[in-house]
Design a protein around this motif. Structure first.
Motif, PDB file in Angstrom:
ATOM      1  N   ILE A 686      54.466  39.980  34.088  1.00 22.64           N
ATOM      2  CA  ILE A 686      53.615  39.156  33.230  1.00 22.64           C
ATOM      3  C   ILE A 686      52.368  38.657  33.948  1.00 22.64           C
ATOM      4  O   ILE A 686      51.512  38.009  33.333  1.00 22.64           O
ATOM      5  N   TRP A 687      52.240  38.965  35.249  1.00 23.63           N
ATOM      6  CA  TRP A 687      51.121  38.407  36.028  1.00 23.63           C
ATOM      7  C   TRP A 687      49.899  39.319  35.930  1.00 23.63           C
ATOM      8  O   TRP A 687      49.963  40.501  36.227  1.00 23.63           O
ATOM      9  N   PRO A 688      48.746  38.789  35.509  1.00 24.81           N
ATOM     10  CA  PRO A 688      47.550  39.625  35.348  1.00 24.81           C
ATOM     11  C   PRO A 688      46.907  39.956  36.696  1.00 24.81           C
ATOM     12  O   PRO A 688      47.033  39.200  37.666  1.00 24.81           O
ATOM     13  N   THR A 689      46.199  41.070  36.740  1.00 26.54           N
ATOM     14  CA  THR A 689      45.444  41.419  37.940  1.00 26.54           C
ATOM     15  C   THR A 689      44.123  40.655  37.951  1.00 26.54           C
ATOM     16  O   THR A 689      43.654  40.161  36.923  1.00 26.54           O
ATOM     17  N   THR A 690      43.529  40.589  39.118  1.00 30.06           N
ATOM     18  CA  THR A 690      42.217  39.950  39.249  1.00 30.06           C
ATOM     19  C   THR A 690      41.188  40.657  38.364  1.00 30.06           C
ATOM     20  O   THR A 690      40.324  40.012  37.759  1.00 30.06           O
ATOM     21  N   GLU A 691      41.310  41.986  38.261  1.00 29.87           N
ATOM     22  CA  GLU A 691      40.368  42.759  37.442  1.00 29.87           C
ATOM     23  C   GLU A 691      40.517  42.424  35.956  1.00 29.87           C
ATOM     24  O   GLU A 691      39.519  42.284  35.242  1.00 29.87           O
ATOM     25  N   GLU A 692      41.761  42.273  35.497  1.00 27.63           N
ATOM     26  CA  GLU A 692      41.986  41.915  34.093  1.00 27.63           C
ATOM     27  C   GLU A 692      41.350  40.560  33.768  1.00 27.63           C
ATOM     28  O   GLU A 692      40.737  40.373  32.708  1.00 27.63           O
ATOM     29  N   ILE A 693      41.511  39.624  34.684  1.00 24.98           N
ATOM     30  CA  ILE A 693      40.947  38.283  34.470  1.00 24.98           C
ATOM     31  C   ILE A 693      39.422  38.344  34.469  1.00 24.98           C
ATOM     32  O   ILE A 693      38.760  37.754  33.607  1.00 24.98           O
ATOM     33  N   ALA A 694      38.864  39.078  35.426  1.00 28.19           N
ATOM     34  CA  ALA A 694      37.406  39.192  35.519  1.00 28.19           C
ATOM     35  C   ALA A 694      36.826  39.815  34.253  1.00 28.19           C
ATOM     36  O   ALA A 694      35.772  39.378  33.757  1.00 28.19           O
ATOM     37  N   ASP A 695      37.500  40.827  33.697  1.00 25.97           N
ATOM     38  CA  ASP A 695      37.025  41.456  32.466  1.00 25.97           C
ATOM     39  C   ASP A 695      37.028  40.457  31.311  1.00 25.97           C
ATOM     40  O   ASP A 695      36.093  40.435  30.491  1.00 25.97           O
ATOM     41  N   ALA A 696      38.093  39.637  31.257  1.00 27.35           N
ATOM     42  CA  ALA A 696      38.185  38.639  30.184  1.00 27.35           C
ATOM     43  C   ALA A 696      37.076  37.601  30.308  1.00 27.35           C
ATOM     44  O   ALA A 696      36.461  37.192  29.311  1.00 27.35           O
ATOM     45  N   VAL A 697      36.793  37.169  31.527  1.00 22.20           N
ATOM     46  CA  VAL A 697      35.726  36.187  31.755  1.00 22.20           C
ATOM     47  C   VAL A 697      34.376  36.782  31.351  1.00 22.20           C
ATOM     48  O   VAL A 697      33.573  36.151  30.658  1.00 22.20           O
ATOM     49  N   GLN A 698      34.129  38.015  31.772  1.00 21.68           N
ATOM     50  CA  GLN A 698      32.847  38.670  31.515  1.00 21.68           C
ATOM     51  C   GLN A 698      32.576  38.815  30.016  1.00 21.68           C
ATOM     52  O   GLN A 698      31.459  38.600  29.543  1.00 21.68           O
ATOM     53  N   SER A 699      33.615  39.126  29.259  1.00 20.97           N
ATOM     54  CA  SER A 699      33.414  39.411  27.835  1.00 20.97           C
ATOM     55  C   SER A 699      33.537  38.174  26.951  1.00 20.97           C
ATOM     56  O   SER A 699      33.087  38.193  25.802  1.00 20.97           O
ATOM     57  N   SER A 700      34.117  37.083  27.480  1.00 21.22           N
ATOM     58  CA  SER A 700      34.463  35.953  26.613  1.00 21.22           C
ATOM     59  C   SER A 700      33.707  34.670  26.893  1.00 21.22           C
ATOM     60  O   SER A 700      33.640  33.790  26.035  1.00 21.22           O
ATOM     61  N   VAL A 701      33.175  34.500  28.091  1.00 16.99           N
ATOM     62  CA  VAL A 701      32.494  33.251  28.445  1.00 16.99           C
ATOM     63  C   VAL A 701      30.990  33.478  28.322  1.00 16.99           C
ATOM     64  O   VAL A 701      30.378  34.167  29.144  1.00 16.99           O
TER      65      VAL A 701
END
Length: 992
Positions: A686-701
């Protein structure tokens, strides 16, 4: 913005060993003596003005007859005398000139014209300036800009320039912050004090309008919302309605203050957490005031004001009483701090969060020892961490003990300013100013070595996932060691890392029924899981990371148990926007992490009640229940009265522990649960990768989210806008109010300072060990049903359901005095280590509540003291931790060491702080607390020096030496006047 009254604090500080009373005595009783030479006109040279100033200063420093001091009021009546007139003319001339006006420089705009003028540090042509830490350069610029040889002298500037040599000597400097930041828990008593000061000024015949902020004051209402409703779609609205029902009177008072006082902005409830709002909106980075450019700097009445340091703005927490003096134009007196250089290199590994980093940094700095120091982060690793990560590290400065955790402005800062909606023109002005004044770090250029007081380094790649607890923020536990550490805590004797649970009961299972379904709790069961606190909710990477954990858990079929009280309290509306944009909020909702409000909630003890069945299961079976929260404080009794084990963790880890339902788990080896396919689900699933988090930040913030959120932030909401408040400049106190009450501080005040004093034959009210926090001294959480405060409220017809919290009632001194030392987890050696808010009344031997015992001492005219161990007053900057003891009659606190802000607050309230000599404490001196104590301090303030030794003796024949912790000359002035606020009132009342 300057107050230039005839006995300004800065002037008094310069008048070596003088006080306000001495100043006036010398001017009147010595009027026949040779007087200082006047400065004929404002065109006189700086040299002449400085000479005149030195003449005035030396004249006041000596030769005053203190056998018959003259009262301030009689001095004020003599202001028409020639010596006073001449004095005023001299100071008016000096205050109008700046010794450094020659380095006032224009800052050109790229397209022509100029942004404004600024005091240029490079124009000093002093090689020492180039080696100064960036944080010290901000102090230097402020001193230069405010240098009038009156409140700030050329000698002060020289001390800062020569920082490398002067900082080890604990020299004192004045500092004038650009603005003040308040939240409502500490803001309400500050506004109460200002309103009360207006009344006092009125009674003394002065102009009450002089009590007005002279620097910008921002107050964000964020501490009042409680998690009464959770796990529902309408939790935000339901909690806000209850918040307004409980706090309508407080909120109306704050709204009155925003109208009655100039220069005060109040951000209404439901807007966000003060430090996140400060970071995303209020922080200026560089001010442009009427064409004068200067760095933003701020002091706040919340210890986590340091969060703004991540934006390159110098900010830290102070007591409300200091903040009030700053609002009224007084320069802060501070010891020029040492600066710890903390070098960061490398980059964080995959899956490691900013929370893991800050808990690691906190432990390192706590071990290094940084109390009273600035920490400045530098090195190529700084350029590789986001602004939000920097803010997380800066936020926890109080937990590692530093005054500031400072990140100088660089390209990452500028990108964040643009992201959060600051205009391109503003960002261009900020960059141009900071580059021109050598305050900008460009990691693309060679870095010049700077000098630091001491050095630390951390390779970011070595940081590993971790949490902290179960009772202190700096007790870090690597995630892989958590299960073993938990079992050690169960075994260990009661302490910061121990619960002393007998082996035979460690596997106890408490079975109960939760809303019709079977449930069970064990030691370590998680009953509160809260994504809360400015420390983390300002950070998109960990917030979106929490959403990704929830999403993966939902997809695998995991579900948080319904008896776990889950909550999500964002620090601003921006968080809601990007969680919705990313599509992750729906998964958080499915796991029970519905948004409950926009405020501090669980982090400050506003966690709300647990379900009755859960509470009963805990208490009836003596279960060591756990809370896991993304906060910054986990001291005993703070988060919730029924959670004895409280762990700080990143938001994604909060979700993971909620899913596991216990802290008694090894995430590397044991499954979190069973998925919908019947297979075990592990942490890594269930733990996300750093890349998954970075993609979410880039597209959502997105920048538009910040712009739209803050465009309407001061417009309020219907409940706030419907509050009717009077237009009067003086507050009409309601004697029946249990929220806002006129405090007694100034009721008997005259223009005569009470003078210095020692303590004679005092009883010990409480005898403590180490790490007594401000949460122990002045709780912010719920009011216990059997406490003196509860009795007071019940006697006035307040139902128990309407008690609210101590924090919400800080505007009422009668309740707060009763709440002093009312923490249910407090341990008092006078009762042989018994846990609870009681003490022994020494003369009678009775066991009483602390308030009742203190009342007995006061009725008998007997002074009291408090004895404590190390780190007394750590935790939140909380005025009532000093005001409360003062109202209880405490005259002195003798401790091994003090937290910085709390020591200052004690001085501000006229309480004497004393430190045992190194290697000594109550135990080594065999003090039981049953003795009577005499503290030998002179009654003449001129005979007391900052940090001098004083003798303490007991009626049992013991005698020992302590260090009196008045750390500066100005603090001695405050003591002479009975506290900082009486000092300011007398000063302003005397000002023409």
């Amino acid at each position: 913005m300057h107050i230039t009254g005839p006995h300004s604090s800065a002037l008094l500080r310069r008048a070596s060993r003088s006080s306000a009373t001495r100043l006036y005595s010398s001017l009147s009783s010595k009027s026949s003596a040779p007087s200082p030479s006047p400065v004929a006109s404002q065109s006189r040279s700086h040299t002449t003005a400085s000479a005149a100033f030195r003449s005035v200063r030396s004249r006041w420093s000596h030769g005053v007859d203190w056998k018959s001091p003259v009262s301030l009021s009689s001095q004020i009546r003599t202001t028409a005398s020639p010596v006073i007139d001449r004095f005023h003319r001299t100071l008016a001339t000096m205050a109008s000139e700046n010794v450094f006006s020659g380095i006032l420089t224009g800052l050109p705009k790229p397209g022509g014209g100029e942004f404004g003028k600024f005091y240029s540090l490079p124009a000093l042509n002093d090689p020492r300036v180039d080696k100064l830490p960036y944080s010290i350069r901000i102090l230097l610029e402020s001193a230069i800009r405010n240098c009038d040889n009156f409140q700030v002298t050329k000698e002060d500037v020289e001390k800062i320039i020569d920082w490398e040599k002067t900082s080890p000597k604990q020299v004192e400097i004045p500092f004038k912050p650009a603005r003040v930041l308040l939240q409502d828990f500490t803001g309400v008593p500050a506004v109460v004090d200002l309103a009360c000061m207006r009344d006092a000024m009125n009674k003394l015949g002065g102009d009450s309008e002089k009590i007005n902020p002279l620097v910008p004051v921002d107050l964000v209402v964020d501490h009042s919302v409680q998690v009464d409703f959770a796990r529902s779609e309408n939790a935000v609205q339901a909690n806000m309605e209850l918040e307004f029902q409980r706090n309508k009177e407080r909120f109306a008072f704050l709204k009155w203050g925003s109208k009655a006082f100039h220069n005060m902005l109040v951000v209404p409830p439901g807007s966000g957490i003060v430090h996140q709002v400060n970071l995303e909106y209020l922080g200026r980075v560089v001010f442009n005031t009427d064409g004068m450019l200067y760095p933003d700097s701020v002091v706040g009445t919340d210890s986590h004001t340091t969060m703004i340091d991540g934006l390159g703005v110098a900010g830290w927490g102070v007591g409300g009483i200091e903040a009030e003096a700053t609002m009224l134009g007084q320069p802060m007196s501070m010891v020029l701090p040492g600066v710890v250089g903390f070098k960061l290199s490398g980059k964080l590994r995959n899956g490691v969060t900013a929370t893991d980093l800050v808990l690691t940094v906190t432990q390192m700095l706590r071990k290094h020892g940084v109390v009273g120091k600035f920490v400045e982060f530098h090195g190529e690793g700084v350029g590789k961490i986001s602004l939000a990560d920097r803010a997380t590290i800066a936020n926890m400065s109080p937990e590692y003990g530093a005054t500031m955790g400072f990140f100088p402005v660089d390209h990452v800062t500028l990108q964040y300013l643009k992201l959060t909606g600051r205009s391109d023109d503003t960002v261009a002005m900020i960059e141009a100013y900071l580059r021109a004044n050598n305050m900008f770090v460009d990691y693309n250029e060679p870095q010049q070595d700077r000098v630091y007081s001491s050095y630390l380094s951390l390779d970011l790649s070595e940081v590993e996932p971790c949490i902290s607890g179960p009772k202190r923020p700096h007790d870090r536990v690597p995630l892989k060691d958590m299960k073993a550490d938990w079992h050690s805590c169960l075994d260990n004797k009661v302490g910061f890392k121990g619960f002393a649970v007998p082996k035979e009961t460690q596997d106890k299972v408490a079975k109960f029924t939760f809303h019709g379904q079977p449930a069970e709790l064990r030691h370590g069961s998680v009953v509160i899981a809260a994504i809360t606190s400015c420390t983390n909710t300002s950070n998109p990477s960990v917030m979106l990371g929490a959403g990704l954990v929830a999403k993966k858990a939902c997809e695998l079929g995991l579900q948080v148990k319904p008896w776990v009280k889950t909550s999500l309290a964002p620090g601003s509306g921006v968080v809601t926007k990007y969680l919705l944009q990313s599509g992750l909020q729906k998964y958080l909702n499915e796991q029970g992490f519905n948004i409950v409000g926009y405020g501090c909630t669980t982090c400050i003890g506003n966690s709300g009640d647990l379900d009755e069945s859960v509470g009963a299961a805990i208490t009836e079976n003596d279960i060591i229940a756990s809370a896991v929260l993304s906060g910054n404080r986990n001291f005993e009794g703070r988060v919730h009265a029924l959670t004895r084990a409280n762990y700080l963790a990143s938001p994604p880890l909060v979700v993971a522990y909620a899913l596991a339902g216990t802290v008694d788990i090894d995430f590397e080896k044991e499954p979190i649960g069973v998925g919908k396919d019947g297979k075990d689900v592990y942490f890594q699933d269930i733990w996300p990768t750093t890349e998954e988090i970075a993609d979410a930040v880039q597209s959502s913030v997105l920048p538009e989210m910040f712009k739209s959120t803050y465009k309407s932030i001061t417009e309020g909401n219907p409940m706030w806008n419907d509050l009717a408040v009077p237009e009067s400049k003086l507050y009409s106190w309601d004697p029946n109010s249990t929220y806002i009450h006129e405090p007694p501080y100034f009721k008997t005040m005259t223009m005569d300072p009470p003078g210095a004093h020692g303590v004679k034959d005092a009883y010990c009210l409480l005898n403590f060990g180490d790490s007594i926090t401000t949460d122990h001294i002045s709780p912010a959480g719920s009011i216990h049903k059997d406490s003196p405060a509860a009795k007071f409220l019940l006697d006035r017809g307040v139902d128990r359901k309407d008690f609210n919290s101590y924090g919400s009632r800080r505007g009422n001194d009668e309740i707060m005095a009763r709440g002093t030392f009312a923490n249910i987890r407090i341990v008092n050696k006078l009762l042989s280590g018994e846990v609870g808010p009681n003490t022994a009344h020494i003369p009678s031997g009775e066991k009483l509540s602390v308030f009742d015992a203190a009342s007995k001492y006061k009725e008998a005219g007997q002074d009291t003291i408090v004895i404590a161990g190390a780190e007394y007053g750590s935790g939140s900057s909380r005025d009532w931790a000093a005001k409360g003891p003062m109202l209880l009659g405490v005259k002195a606190v003798i401790a091994k060491s003090f937290e910085r802000i709390h020591r200052s607050n004690l001085v501000g309230m006229g309480i004497i702080p004393l430190c045992f000599k190194a290697g000594e404490d109550a135990d080594t001196l065999q003090l039981t607390g049953h003795e009577r104590y005499t503290i030998d301090l002179p009654s003449n303030i001129s005979e007391i020096r900052p940090g001098q030794d004083v003798n303490v003796s007991t009626d049992t024949g013991k005698s020992f030496t302590c260090v009196v912790r008045f750390d500066t000359e100005v603090e001695l002035e405050y003591f002479n006047h009975g506290g900082i606020l009486p000092y300011v009132i007398r000063q302003l009342a005397a000002k023409k």
